[in-house]
Design a protein around this motif. Structure first.
Motif, PDB file in Angstrom:
ATOM      1  N   ALA A  16      -7.253   0.530  -5.931  1.00 53.21           N
ATOM      2  CA  ALA A  16      -6.670  -0.895  -5.894  1.00 53.21           C
ATOM      3  C   ALA A  16      -6.629  -1.718  -4.379  1.00 53.21           C
ATOM      4  O   ALA A  16      -6.488  -0.920  -3.500  1.00 53.21           O
ATOM      5  CB  ALA A  16      -4.924  -0.726  -6.383  1.00 53.21           C
ATOM      6  N   VAL A  17      -6.803  -2.795  -4.606  1.00 55.88           N
ATOM      7  CA  VAL A  17      -6.579  -3.654  -3.600  1.00 55.88           C
ATOM      8  C   VAL A  17      -5.434  -4.283  -3.227  1.00 55.88           C
ATOM      9  O   VAL A  17      -4.742  -4.644  -3.859  1.00 55.88           O
ATOM     10  CB  VAL A  17      -7.802  -5.003  -3.765  1.00 55.88           C
ATOM     11  N   ASN A 114      -0.197   1.311  -4.104  1.00 58.70           N
ATOM     12  CA  ASN A 114      -0.129  -0.054  -4.310  1.00 58.70           C
ATOM     13  C   ASN A 114       0.640  -0.766  -3.218  1.00 58.70           C
ATOM     14  O   ASN A 114       1.791  -0.214  -2.873  1.00 58.70           O
ATOM     15  CB  ASN A 114       0.450  -0.406  -5.944  1.00 58.70           C
ATOM     16  N   ALA A 115       0.265  -1.873  -2.712  1.00 59.72           N
ATOM     17  CA  ALA A 115       1.088  -2.506  -1.696  1.00 59.72           C
ATOM     18  C   ALA A 115       1.114  -4.189  -2.166  1.00 59.72           C
ATOM     19  O   ALA A 115       0.304  -4.638  -2.667  1.00 59.72           O
ATOM     20  CB  ALA A 115       0.465  -2.366  -0.493  1.00 59.72           C
ATOM     21  N   SER A 116       2.296  -4.513  -1.938  1.00 60.98           N
ATOM     22  CA  SER A 116       2.664  -6.091  -2.294  1.00 60.98           C
ATOM     23  C   SER A 116       3.465  -6.830  -1.083  1.00 60.98           C
ATOM     24  O   SER A 116       4.163  -6.184  -0.435  1.00 60.98           O
ATOM     25  CB  SER A 116       3.307  -6.046  -3.852  1.00 60.98           C
ATOM     26  N   ALA A 117       3.358  -7.999  -1.206  1.00 59.14           N
ATOM     27  CA  ALA A 117       3.907  -8.859  -0.075  1.00 59.14           C
ATOM     28  C   ALA A 117       4.645 -10.081  -0.663  1.00 59.14           C
ATOM     29  O   ALA A 117       4.131 -10.575  -1.609  1.00 59.14           O
ATOM     30  CB  ALA A 117       2.989  -9.134   1.079  1.00 59.14           C
ATOM     31  N   GLY A 149      -6.828  -3.223 -10.459  1.00 54.91           N
ATOM     32  CA  GLY A 149      -6.722  -2.097  -9.779  1.00 54.91           C
ATOM     33  C   GLY A 149      -5.292  -1.637  -9.742  1.00 54.91           C
ATOM     34  O   GLY A 149      -5.078  -0.344 -10.022  1.00 54.91           O
ATOM     35  N   HIS A 150      -4.355  -2.529  -9.546  1.00 55.85           N
ATOM     36  CA  HIS A 150      -2.827  -1.935  -9.131  1.00 55.85           C
ATOM     37  C   HIS A 150      -2.297  -1.725 -10.660  1.00 55.85           C
ATOM     38  O   HIS A 150      -1.746  -0.649 -10.763  1.00 55.85           O
ATOM     39  CB  HIS A 150      -2.019  -3.156  -8.930  1.00 55.85           C
ATOM     40  N   ARG A 151      -2.890  -2.583 -11.665  1.00 55.72           N
ATOM     41  CA  ARG A 151      -2.289  -1.873 -13.137  1.00 55.72           C
ATOM     42  C   ARG A 151      -2.941  -0.798 -13.586  1.00 55.72           C
ATOM     43  O   ARG A 151      -2.079   0.223 -14.006  1.00 55.72           O
ATOM     44  CB  ARG A 151      -2.747  -2.987 -14.025  1.00 55.72           C
ATOM     45  N   LYS A 152      -4.086  -0.382 -13.154  1.00 54.85           N
ATOM     46  CA  LYS A 152      -4.532   0.933 -13.553  1.00 54.85           C
ATOM     47  C   LYS A 152      -3.758   2.032 -12.640  1.00 54.85           C
ATOM     48  O   LYS A 152      -3.411   3.199 -13.281  1.00 54.85           O
ATOM     49  CB  LYS A 152      -6.235   0.938 -13.086  1.00 54.85           C
ATOM     50  N   THR A 153      -3.387   1.684 -11.545  1.00 56.09           N
ATOM     51  CA  THR A 153      -2.753   2.769 -10.906  1.00 56.09           C
ATOM     52  C   THR A 153      -1.137   3.014 -11.407  1.00 56.09           C
ATOM     53  O   THR A 153      -0.919   4.079 -11.640  1.00 56.09           O
ATOM     54  CB  THR A 153      -2.803   2.356  -9.458  1.00 56.09           C
ATOM     55  N   LEU A 173       9.001  -9.783   3.103  1.00 51.39           N
ATOM     56  CA  LEU A 173       9.563  -8.393   2.353  1.00 51.39           C
ATOM     57  C   LEU A 173       7.989  -7.682   1.736  1.00 51.39           C
ATOM     58  O   LEU A 173       6.911  -8.288   1.416  1.00 51.39           O
ATOM     59  CB  LEU A 173      10.038  -8.891   0.749  1.00 51.39           C
ATOM     60  N   ARG A 174       8.167  -6.497   1.874  1.00 45.03           N
ATOM     61  CA  ARG A 174       7.130  -5.647   1.736  1.00 45.03           C
ATOM     62  C   ARG A 174       7.407  -4.445   0.818  1.00 45.03           C
ATOM     63  O   ARG A 174       8.568  -3.996   0.932  1.00 45.03           O
ATOM     64  CB  ARG A 174       6.306  -4.902   2.813  1.00 45.03           C
ATOM     65  N   LEU A 175       6.665  -4.179  -0.303  1.00 40.96           N
ATOM     66  CA  LEU A 175       6.839  -3.113  -1.182  1.00 40.96           C
ATOM     67  C   LEU A 175       5.622  -2.284  -1.145  1.00 40.96           C
ATOM     68  O   LEU A 175       4.556  -2.798  -1.573  1.00 40.96           O
ATOM     69  CB  LEU A 175       7.060  -3.648  -2.598  1.00 40.96           C
ATOM     70  N   ASP A 176       5.831  -0.939  -0.868  1.00 41.71           N
ATOM     71  CA  ASP A 176       4.880  -0.037  -1.095  1.00 41.71           C
ATOM     72  C   ASP A 176       5.062   1.092  -1.934  1.00 41.71           C
ATOM     73  O   ASP A 176       6.082   1.756  -1.953  1.00 41.71           O
ATOM     74  CB  ASP A 176       4.575   0.829   0.401  1.00 41.71           C
ATOM     75  N   GLU A 177       3.973   1.185  -3.035  1.00 41.24           N
ATOM     76  CA  GLU A 177       4.135   2.182  -4.097  1.00 41.24           C
ATOM     77  C   GLU A 177       3.240   3.188  -3.724  1.00 41.24           C
ATOM     78  O   GLU A 177       2.045   3.156  -3.846  1.00 41.24           O
ATOM     79  CB  GLU A 177       4.130   1.685  -5.267  1.00 41.24           C
ATOM     80  N   LEU A 178       3.920   4.638  -3.625  1.00 42.04           N
ATOM     81  CA  LEU A 178       2.758   5.683  -3.530  1.00 42.04           C
ATOM     82  C   LEU A 178       2.923   6.662  -4.712  1.00 42.04           C
ATOM     83  O   LEU A 178       4.017   7.273  -5.085  1.00 42.04           O
ATOM     84  CB  LEU A 178       3.368   6.399  -2.132  1.00 42.04           C
ATOM     85  N   TYR A 179       1.805   6.632  -5.350  1.00 39.74           N
ATOM     86  CA  TYR A 179       1.798   7.375  -6.619  1.00 39.74           C
ATOM     87  C   TYR A 179       1.325   8.854  -6.389  1.00 39.74           C
ATOM     88  O   TYR A 179       0.234   8.982  -5.799  1.00 39.74           O
ATOM     89  CB  TYR A 179       0.844   6.684  -7.673  1.00 39.74           C
TER      90      TYR A 179
END
Length: 311
Positions: A16-17, A114-117, A149-153, A173-179
Motif C-alpha cells: 500500500a502507498v 497502512n499509514a494515514s495523516a 492498496g490500503h483497502r486490500k491490506t 494527527l497520524r494513524l499507523d495500522e500494522l497488520y
C-alpha cells in the motif's frame, strides 16, 4: 467475500502507498475545548478502531483480527515519528521500513502497513480526534481499483492480528495500522550476524496441517536517514529485489524442475529448520519471508517474516 487473491509478486512489490489525507470539514469548534485528546485516550481509540475494522471484515465474510500489543507499540513509535517530523511515509526518520521496525522489536509475523495523516484538525477534544481517526481509516477502506492498496491490506484474508499507532502533534494527527499474519512460531534466534555467516532458524507451523512452501531471503544495504523530501513524497514500500529462494528438501530420487533437491528440512508435523546464509560480503539487512500453504495445495501466503542485521 472480498477479492484478496495474493501472489508472491503482489506481496513483495505492491504494498500500500502511504499518504491518505483527511479533508477536515468541521469548522465550528469552540476556541477552548475540554477533554483534550491525550495518551490516556489511546487505548479507547484503539478499541474503537478495532471494533470498526472487524465490523468491516465480517461484512465481507472475513475473520476478525486480534489486537496485538507489540504491533501497537511499534505502530505508535512510527506514528509519533511521523507526527513529530510532520510527514507521512512507510519509512521512518532512521530509514527503516515497517518489517524492519517490527522484526527488530521482537516480532516474527509477516507484516503489512497502512499509514494515514490529517493536518490542521479542527477539534483537539477526544471525541473529535476519534471521529477523525474513524474517517482516516474509512477513507482507506473506500479506495477503488487500481489505487486500492490500503483497502486490500484491510481486507486481506490471511491477516490474524493488528496494531494501531496514534500520535497527535499540535494539530497534526497520524494513524499507523500494522497488520500481521501469524502462522509460525520460531525458536529463539540471533538477529545479528557477520557477513557470510549462517543463521539457523528452527520452528513449527501453528497449524500442523499447513506446510512450509518456501522461504525467500532478501538482502538490502543498511538503511540511512532519508531526506525530508523523500519522506514527504508518497511511495509504496516493498521488499528488495535481490533475494534467494529456499525450498523444502524432497524425498530421495526426486527433484524440482530446476534440478535441485531442496534446501531445508521440514517434517509432516510442521517442524522445520532453515539455515539462512548472509550471502553478501557487505553489511546489510537480510529478511527471511516464510511462505505457508494450506491443504490441499492452496495458495501460498506469508506466514512469518524476520530480519537479521549483518555487519
Amino acid at each position: 467475500m472480498a477479492n484478496t487473491h495474493l501472489t508472491r509478486r503482489s506481496f513483495v512489490k505492491a504494498a500500500a502507498v502511504a499518504g491518505v489525507g483527511l479533508p477536515i470539514v468541521r469548522r465550528s469548534q469552540e476556541i477552548l475545548e475540554r477533554g483534550l485528546f491525550s495518551d490516556k485516550d489511546v487505548p479507547h481509540a484503539r478499541e474503537q478502531l478495532l471494533k470498526l475494522l472487524n465490523e468491516e471484515r465480517r461484512s465481507y465474510g472475513l475473520k476478525a483480527l486480534e489486537l496485538d500489543p507489540l504491533a501497537c507499540k511499534v505502530a505508535a513509535a512510527h506514528a509519533h515519528d511521523m507526527a513529530t517530523g510532520n510527514f507521512i511515509s512507510h519509512w521512518g526518520t532512521d530509514g527503516r521500513k515497517p518489517y524492519h521496525r517490527y522484526s527488530f522489536a521482537g516480532g516474527a509475523d509477516a507484516v503489512q502497513e497502512n499509514a494515514s495523516a490529517a493536518d490542521n484538525v479542527q477539534s483537539l477534544a477526544a471525541p473529535g480526534i476519534l471521529d477523525d481517526l474513524r474517517e482516516m481509516h474509512q477513507a482507506m477502506l473506500a479506495e477503488v481499483p487500481p489505487h486500492d492498496g490500503h483497502r486490500k491490506t484491510i481486507l486481506d484474508r490471511f491477516h490474524t492480528h493488528v496494531g494501531f499507532g496514534i500520535a497527535l502533534n499540535a494539530r497534526s494527527l497520524r494513524l499507523d495500522e500494522l497488520y500481521l499474519a501469524r502462522y509460525v512460531r520460531l525458536e529463539p534466534f540471533t538477529n545479528k550476524a557477520k557477513p557470510k555467516a549462517t543463521v539457523s532458524l528452527a520452528g513449527r507451523l501453528l497449524n500442523p496441517r499447513h506446510s512450509l512452501n518456501q522461504v525467500d531471503v532478501f538482502y538490502e544495504p543498511l538503511p540511512t536517514p532519508p531526506t525530508a523530501k523523500f519522506l514527504n513524497t508518497p511511495r509504496s514500500v516493498s521488499l528488495p529485489d535481490e533475494h534467494k529462494n529456499l525450498k523444502p528438501k524432497l524425498p530421495p530420487g526426486t527433484r524440482y524442475t530446476d534440478g535441485s533437491s531442496g534446501d531445508f528440512d521440514a517434517s509432516t508435523e510442521g517442524h522445520f529448520t532453515v539455515r539462512v546464509k548472509m550471502f553478501r560480503d557487505e553489511p546489510g539487512i537480510y529478511t527471511a519471508l516464510f511462505w505457508v500453504q494450506r491443504p490441499p495445495a492452496g495458495d501460498a501466503f506469508p506466514g512469518a517474516e524476520i530480519c537479521i542485521l549483518s555487519q
